[in-house]
Every structure is written in structure tokens, then in C-alpha cells.
Scaffold this motif. Sequence first.
Motif, PDB file in Angstrom:
ATOM      1  N   TYR A  89      11.042   0.012  -4.377  1.00  0.00           N
ATOM      2  CA  TYR A  89       9.604   0.150  -4.148  1.00  0.00           C
ATOM      3  C   TYR A  89       8.921   0.594  -5.434  1.00  0.00           C
ATOM      4  CZ  TYR A  89      11.080   0.168   0.728  1.00  0.00           C
ATOM      5  OH  TYR A  89      11.648  -0.149   1.934  1.00  0.00           O
ATOM      6  N   ARG A  90       7.678   0.186  -5.593  1.00  0.00           N
ATOM      7  CA  ARG A  90       6.902   0.545  -6.783  1.00  0.00           C
ATOM      8  C   ARG A  90       5.729   1.402  -6.356  1.00  0.00           C
ATOM      9  NH1 ARG A  90       5.844  -4.215 -10.423  1.00  0.00           N
ATOM     10  NH2 ARG A  90       5.300  -2.496 -11.766  1.00  0.00           N
ATOM     11  N   VAL A  91       5.660   2.609  -6.888  1.00  0.00           N
ATOM     12  CA  VAL A  91       4.667   3.592  -6.463  1.00  0.00           C
ATOM     13  C   VAL A  91       3.255   3.188  -6.889  1.00  0.00           C
ATOM     14  CG1 VAL A  91       3.945   5.996  -6.680  1.00  0.00           C
ATOM     15  CG2 VAL A  91       6.366   5.440  -6.467  1.00  0.00           C
ATOM     16  N   GLY A  92       3.075   2.799  -8.131  1.00  0.00           N
ATOM     17  CA  GLY A  92       1.740   2.467  -8.642  1.00  0.00           C
ATOM     18  C   GLY A  92       1.032   1.396  -7.835  1.00  0.00           C
ATOM     19  N   PRO A  93       1.654   0.214  -7.660  1.00  0.00           N
ATOM     20  CA  PRO A  93       1.002  -0.817  -6.856  1.00  0.00           C
ATOM     21  C   PRO A  93       0.751  -0.387  -5.418  1.00  0.00           C
ATOM     22  CG  PRO A  93       2.715  -1.798  -8.194  1.00  0.00           C
ATOM     23  CD  PRO A  93       2.837  -0.320  -8.363  1.00  0.00           C
ATOM     24  N   ASN A  94       1.622   0.450  -4.861  1.00  0.00           N
ATOM     25  CA  ASN A  94       1.404   0.928  -3.496  1.00  0.00           C
ATOM     26  C   ASN A  94       0.155   1.792  -3.408  1.00  0.00           C
ATOM     27  OD1 ASN A  94       3.519   0.164  -1.477  1.00  0.00           O
ATOM     28  ND2 ASN A  94       4.817   0.793  -3.183  1.00  0.00           N
ATOM     29  N   VAL A  95      -0.025   2.675  -4.371  1.00  0.00           N
ATOM     30  CA  VAL A  95      -1.194   3.555  -4.364  1.00  0.00           C
ATOM     31  C   VAL A  95      -2.472   2.745  -4.530  1.00  0.00           C
ATOM     32  CG1 VAL A  95      -2.356   5.410  -5.631  1.00  0.00           C
ATOM     33  CG2 VAL A  95       0.091   5.572  -5.149  1.00  0.00           C
ATOM     34  N   VAL A  96      -2.480   1.832  -5.496  1.00  0.00           N
ATOM     35  CA  VAL A  96      -3.680   1.012  -5.732  1.00  0.00           C
ATOM     36  C   VAL A  96      -3.961   0.118  -4.526  1.00  0.00           C
ATOM     37  CG1 VAL A  96      -4.712  -0.733  -7.230  1.00  0.00           C
ATOM     38  CG2 VAL A  96      -3.380   1.117  -8.224  1.00  0.00           C
ATOM     39  N   PHE A  97      -2.912  -0.412  -3.885  1.00  0.00           N
ATOM     40  CA  PHE A  97      -3.083  -1.241  -2.696  1.00  0.00           C
ATOM     41  C   PHE A  97      -3.741  -0.442  -1.571  1.00  0.00           C
ATOM     42  CE2 PHE A  97      -1.256  -2.870   1.338  1.00  0.00           C
ATOM     43  CZ  PHE A  97      -1.861  -4.117   1.337  1.00  0.00           C
ATOM     44  N   LEU A  98      -3.258   0.762  -1.331  1.00  0.00           N
ATOM     45  CA  LEU A  98      -3.836   1.584  -0.265  1.00  0.00           C
ATOM     46  C   LEU A  98      -5.278   1.984  -0.580  1.00  0.00           C
ATOM     47  CD1 LEU A  98      -0.770   3.783   0.685  1.00  0.00           C
ATOM     48  CD2 LEU A  98      -1.739   1.858   1.945  1.00  0.00           C
ATOM     49  N   VAL A  99      -5.565   2.292  -1.842  1.00  0.00           N
ATOM     50  CA  VAL A  99      -6.944   2.623  -2.226  1.00  0.00           C
ATOM     51  C   VAL A  99      -7.849   1.413  -2.046  1.00  0.00           C
ATOM     52  CG1 VAL A  99      -8.403   3.251  -4.199  1.00  0.00           C
ATOM     53  CG2 VAL A  99      -6.299   4.518  -3.757  1.00  0.00           C
ATOM     54  N   SER A 100      -7.339   0.223  -2.354  1.00  0.00           N
ATOM     55  CA  SER A 100      -8.168  -0.983  -2.162  1.00  0.00           C
ATOM     56  C   SER A 100      -8.426  -1.246  -0.678  1.00  0.00           C
ATOM     57  CB  SER A 100      -7.530  -2.191  -2.829  1.00  0.00           C
ATOM     58  OG  SER A 100      -6.325  -2.536  -2.190  1.00  0.00           O
ATOM     59  N   LEU A 101      -7.453  -0.927   0.186  1.00  0.00           N
ATOM     60  CA  LEU A 101      -7.704  -1.051   1.626  1.00  0.00           C
ATOM     61  C   LEU A 101      -8.781  -0.072   2.081  1.00  0.00           C
ATOM     62  CD1 LEU A 101      -4.116  -1.510   3.118  1.00  0.00           C
ATOM     63  CD2 LEU A 101      -5.839  -3.252   2.637  1.00  0.00           C
ATOM     64  N   LEU A 102      -8.766   1.126   1.525  1.00  0.00           N
ATOM     65  CA  LEU A 102      -9.831   2.092   1.832  1.00  0.00           C
ATOM     66  C   LEU A 102     -11.178   1.590   1.316  1.00  0.00           C
ATOM     67  CD1 LEU A 102      -8.025   5.468   1.070  1.00  0.00           C
ATOM     68  CD2 LEU A 102      -8.651   4.544   3.311  1.00  0.00           C
ATOM     69  N   GLY A 103     -11.172   0.927   0.159  1.00  0.00           N
ATOM     70  CA  GLY A 103     -12.404   0.347  -0.374  1.00  0.00           C
ATOM     71  C   GLY A 103     -12.953  -0.746   0.518  1.00  0.00           C
ATOM     72  N   ILE A 104     -12.076  -1.558   1.088  1.00  0.00           N
ATOM     73  CA  ILE A 104     -12.522  -2.596   2.020  1.00  0.00           C
ATOM     74  C   ILE A 104     -13.163  -1.952   3.242  1.00  0.00           C
ATOM     75  CG2 ILE A 104     -11.699  -4.396   3.602  1.00  0.00           C
ATOM     76  CD1 ILE A 104      -9.646  -5.136   1.421  1.00  0.00           C
ATOM     77  N   ALA A 105     -12.558  -0.882   3.739  1.00  0.00           N
ATOM     78  CA  ALA A 105     -13.132  -0.170   4.890  1.00  0.00           C
ATOM     79  C   ALA A 105     -14.485   0.442   4.520  1.00  0.00           C
ATOM     80  CB  ALA A 105     -12.174   0.910   5.372  1.00  0.00           C
ATOM     81  N   ALA A 106     -14.601   0.986   3.318  1.00  0.00           N
ATOM     82  CA  ALA A 106     -15.880   1.561   2.888  1.00  0.00           C
ATOM     83  C   ALA A 106     -16.950   0.485   2.775  1.00  0.00           C
ATOM     84  CB  ALA A 106     -15.707   2.287   1.556  1.00  0.00           C
ATOM     85  N   GLY A 107     -16.597  -0.689   2.241  1.00  0.00           N
ATOM     86  CA  GLY A 107     -17.550  -1.793   2.166  1.00  0.00           C
ATOM     87  C   GLY A 107     -18.007  -2.236   3.544  1.00  0.00           C
ATOM     88  N   ALA A 108     -17.073  -2.249   4.492  1.00  0.00           N
ATOM     89  CA  ALA A 108     -17.442  -2.609   5.867  1.00  0.00           C
ATOM     90  C   ALA A 108     -18.399  -1.574   6.455  1.00  0.00           C
ATOM     91  CB  ALA A 108     -16.193  -2.732   6.730  1.00  0.00           C
TER      92      ALA A 108
END
Length: 123
Positions: A89-108
Motif C-alpha cells: 500500500y502507498r500512504v501518500g496516494p491514499n491520503v490525497v485520494f481520501l482528501v479528494s473524496l472529501l473535496g467532492i463532498a464539499a463541492g456537492a
Amino acid sequence: MSVRAHRVVGWVVIAFCAVVAIVMINVGWIIDGIGSPDSQCISAPVPELGGPFTESTRMSGQRSILPLGVDCTYDVDGDAFGPQIVHNYRVGPNVVFLVSLLGIAAGALVLVRGRLLARVNGL
């Protein structure tokens, strides 16, 4: 902020974060090169127990979504262990992926707020 500004900002945030999420999924599935998971498992770390891990080792790879990475399965005939899975597993991409999902929720949420403002103002 006006109703139109809410819509524009909401869709821009959703689009940007969706692109970042897609890129992070692809980056998270890279261990060594951009080949298939099976070919990446050839040069990935092998299990600490069992072996010896030589050409006769049966290995397979499978992509993992959450957490992002590649799961490599190694199986050697004649050792005392069954198939062993190594999680890469790669920590960096996981963190950025989860933050981007939160960004999608914020945009919604911004879109919903703009729609509620339009309803209240009668637009």
C-alpha cells in the motif's frame, strides 16, 4: 455568494477533485512500473516466511481500492506455509485520494447550498 457563483464553484471543485481522485487511483496501483499487478509482483517484496521464492513460485497480483495498492500472493510448493499475501500500500496516494473524496463532498454541499438559496430567493 450568488446562486450562479455557488453552482460554478461547486462544479469546479467537484471536477478538479474527481480528476485528482482518478490520478491517485492510478498512482496508488504502481509498485514498480506501470505493468499489470502480476508483473509488478515479480519485483515486489516477498514474504518473510516460507520459500525459497524462485522461478517456480506461483505469484499473482490484485489491485486494491481502499487502501490503494497491490496485493501480491505468493505460493511455493513444498513449504510449510500456504499462499501468503503481501500488501503493498502507498500512504501518500491514499491520503490525497481520501482528501479528494472529501473535496467532492464539499463541492456537492456548495451545489446544494446554491440550490437552497435559489429556492429561498424564488429563482
